[in-house]
Design an enzyme around this catalytic site. Structure first.
Site, short mmCIF file in Angstrom:
data_model
loop_
_atom_site.label_atom_id
_atom_site.label_comp_id
_atom_site.label_asym_id
_atom_site.label_seq_id
_atom_site.Cartn_x
_atom_site.Cartn_y
_atom_site.Cartn_z
N TYR A 1 0.95 -1.41 0.08
CA TYR A 1 0.06 -0.17 -0.04
C TYR A 1 0.96 1.25 -0.07
O TYR A 1 0.63 2.09 -0.79
CB TYR A 1 -0.89 0.13 1.20
CG TYR A 1 -1.93 1.19 1.30
CD1 TYR A 1 -3.12 1.15 1.07
CD2 TYR A 1 -1.41 2.16 2.36
CE1 TYR A 1 -3.83 2.36 1.18
CE2 TYR A 1 -1.76 3.33 2.68
CZ TYR A 1 -3.51 3.38 1.91
OH TYR A 1 -4.13 4.38 2.29
N1 LIG Z 1 -8.79 6.20 6.43
C1 LIG Z 1 -7.41 6.49 6.44
O1 LIG Z 1 -6.98 6.61 7.67
C2 LIG Z 1 -6.78 7.00 5.45
C3 LIG Z 1 -5.54 7.49 5.49
C4 LIG Z 1 -4.67 7.73 4.25
C5 LIG Z 1 -4.99 7.74 2.97
N2 LIG Z 1 -6.38 7.30 2.86
C6 LIG Z 1 -6.69 7.12 1.36
O2 LIG Z 1 -8.10 7.99 1.31
C7 LIG Z 1 -8.66 7.32 0.24
C8 LIG Z 1 -10.32 6.98 0.71
O3 LIG Z 1 -9.86 6.04 1.40
P1 LIG Z 1 -11.47 5.85 2.57
O4 LIG Z 1 -10.53 5.81 4.23
O5 LIG Z 1 -12.22 6.86 2.47
O6 LIG Z 1 -11.78 4.40 2.48
P2 LIG Z 1 -13.23 3.55 2.32
O7 LIG Z 1 -14.11 4.29 3.35
O8 LIG Z 1 -13.01 1.99 2.27
O9 LIG Z 1 -13.70 3.99 0.97
C9 LIG Z 1 -12.89 3.67 -0.18
C10 LIG Z 1 -13.70 3.94 -1.51
O10 LIG Z 1 -13.00 3.52 -2.58
C11 LIG Z 1 -14.01 2.57 -3.29
N3 LIG Z 1 -13.13 1.58 -4.08
C12 LIG Z 1 -12.27 0.65 -3.25
N4 LIG Z 1 -11.83 -0.16 -4.09
C13 LIG Z 1 -12.42 0.04 -5.65
C14 LIG Z 1 -12.52 -0.53 -6.69
N5 LIG Z 1 -11.75 -1.56 -7.01
N6 LIG Z 1 -13.09 -0.21 -7.63
C15 LIG Z 1 -13.87 1.23 -7.28
N7 LIG Z 1 -13.79 1.85 -6.16
C16 LIG Z 1 -13.15 1.26 -5.24
C17 LIG Z 1 -14.90 2.16 -2.40
O11 LIG Z 1 -16.03 1.58 -3.10
P3 LIG Z 1 -16.45 0.03 -3.56
O12 LIG Z 1 -15.82 -0.66 -2.30
O13 LIG Z 1 -18.01 0.25 -3.23
O14 LIG Z 1 -16.08 0.13 -4.75
C18 LIG Z 1 -15.25 3.29 -1.44
O15 LIG Z 1 -16.11 4.26 -1.93
C19 LIG Z 1 -7.90 6.22 -0.27
O16 LIG Z 1 -7.18 6.50 -1.27
C20 LIG Z 1 -7.13 5.82 1.05
O17 LIG Z 1 -5.82 5.12 0.39
C21 LIG Z 1 -7.11 6.83 4.00
#
Ligand SMILES: NC(=O)c1ccc[n+]([C@@H]2O[C@H](COP(=O)([O-])OP(=O)(O)OC[C@H]3O[C@@H](n4cnc5c(N)ncnc54)[C@H](OP(=O)(O)O)[C@@H]3O)[C@@H](O)[C@H]2O)c1
Length: 261
Positions: free
Chosen positions: A166
Site C-alpha cells: 500500500y
Molecule cells: N482512512 C484513512 O485513515 C486513510 C489514510 C490515508 C489515506 N487514505 C486514503 O483515502 C482514500 C479513501 O479511503 P477511505 O478511508 O475513505 O476508505 P473507504 O471508506 O474504504 O472508501 C474507499 C472507497 O473507494 C472505493 N473503492 C475501493 N476499491 C475500489 C475499486 N476496486 N473500484 C472502485 N472503487 C473502489 C470504495 O467503494 P467500493 O468498495 O464500493 O468500490 C469506497 O467508495 C484512499 O485513497 C485511501 O488510501 C485513507
C-alpha cells in the site's frame, strides 16, 4: 430589516464539474457532499451502487447536483468510461479527485501473496494513471484548464512495514502527481496530492479489525491526539481543486494532525 451590507459568497467550487472516485463512503462521500455544497456538480464513482445511490440522493436532497457511475478501478476501460460519462452527463470536466483505493492485508512484505500485490497495484496506482490520462483529455476537450487531486497517504512518506505494498503504491502516486504537474502545468492544469493521516472510515476500521490497537497507536502518534473526520480531509482536497490554490501545483499536502511533523 434587511442587512444590505451582507453578501452571499459564491461556493468555493461554484460552477465546476467534478469527478470523484471512491465516492460511496468515507473520504470520497464526504468530498461529494462538500464539493456539492460548495457549488460543484458532482459525478460519483465506485463499485457499490447502494452506497453511491445513497450519497447521490443525500446531495440532491440538500439542493445539490449529483449523479453516479459504477466503476471498478481495477478495470482500466471502466475508469475511462466513467470519465467519459462525466462529459456525456455534464458537458465537460473541470476538477477530479482520484480518491478510491483499497487497503492491503497488513503484514510483512514477504508474507504478501503475489496476486494481492497485483490487485493493490491495479486499484491504487494504475487506476490513478489511467484516470489522470482520461481526465486531462476531458479537461482539454472543453474546460481547457482544470485541477486534479490524488489521494495518497502519510503511509507513503517513509518505510511502512505493516502496509508495505500500500505504501509503495501511494509513494508512486506522489511521483505520478509531481510528474503530471510538470507535464500539464504549462496548459493550466494543476495536479496535487493530499496525504491524509488516520481518518475514521471503513478502511481504518478494517485495519483496526486486522491489527487491534492500531487506532490507539495512530492517535498517540498524532500531535492533535485524534484521527480525522473524513470531512477534514475533503476540505483540503476542495481547496486544492479550487481557484483559491491557483499557484499550488505538484505538492503532496499532508493532512495529518501533525503526525509527520
Ligand atoms: N482512512 C484513512 O485513515 C486513510 C489514510 C490515508 C489515506 N487514505 C486514503 O483515502 C482514500 C479513501 O479511503 P477511505 O478511508 O475513505 O476508505 P473507504 O471508506 O474504504 O472508501 C474507499 C472507497 O473507494 C472505493 N473503492 C475501493 N476499491 C475500489 C475499486 N476496486 N473500484 C472502485 N472503487 C473502489 C470504495 O467503494 P467500493 O468498495 O464500493 O468500490 C469506497 O467508495 C484512499 O485513497 C485511501 O488510501 C485513507
Amino acid at each position: 430589516m434587511n442587512d444590505t451590507s451582507t453578501t452571499t459568497a459564491p461556493g468555493l467550487l461554484a460552477g465546476k464539474v467534478a469527478f470523484i472516485t471512491g465516492a460511496g463512503r468515507g473520504i470520497g462521500a464526504a468530498a461529494a457532499r462538500l464539493f456539492a455544497r460548495e457549488g460543484a456538480e458532482v459525478m460519483l464513482a465506485a463499485r457499490t451502487e447502494t452506497q453511491l445511490q445513497a450519497v447521490t440522493e443525500e446531495v440532491r436532497a440538500a439542493g445539490g447536483s449529483a449523479d453516479y457511475v459504477l466503476c471498478d478501478l481495477a478495470d482500466a476501460a471502466g475508469v475511462r468510461a466513467a470519465v467519459d460519462r462525466v462529459v456525456d452527463r455534464y458537458g465537460r470536466l473541470d476538477i477530479a479527485f482520484n480518491n478510491g483505493a483499497t487497503l492491503q492485508r497488513p503484514g510483512p512484505m514477504d508474507q504478501f501473496p503475489e496476486a494481492d500485490f497485483d490487485h493493490v497495484f491495479s486499484v491504487n496506482l494504475k487506476s490513478v494513471w489511467v484516470a489522470m490520462a482520461a481526465e486531462v483529455a476531458a479537461i482539454r476537450a472543453a474546460a481547457g484548464t482544470g485541477a486534479i487531486v490524488n489521494n495518497s497517504s502519510i503511509g507513503s512518506l517513509r518505510g511502512n512495514p505493516e502496509l508495505p505494498v500500500y505504501g509503495a503504491m501511494k509513494r508512486a502516486v506522489n511521483s505520478l502527481t509531481e510528474s503530471a504537474a510538470v507535464t500539464y502545468g504549462p496548459e493550466g492544469i494543476r495536479v496535487n496530492a493530499i496525504a491524509p493521516g488516520g481518518t475514521l472510515t471503513e478502511m481504518i476500521r478494517t485495519w483496526e479489525a486486522e491489527s487491534p490497537g492500531v487506532l490507539d497507536r495512530i492517535r498517540a502518534q498524532t500531535p492533535l491526539r485524534r484521527v480525522a473526520d473524513p470531512d477534514e480531509i475533503a476540505q483540503a482536497a476542495a481547496w486544492l481543486l479550487s481557484d483559491r490554490s491557483s499557484f499550488v501545483s505538484g505538492t503532496v499536502l499532508r493532512v495529518d494532525g501533525g503526525a509527520r511533523a
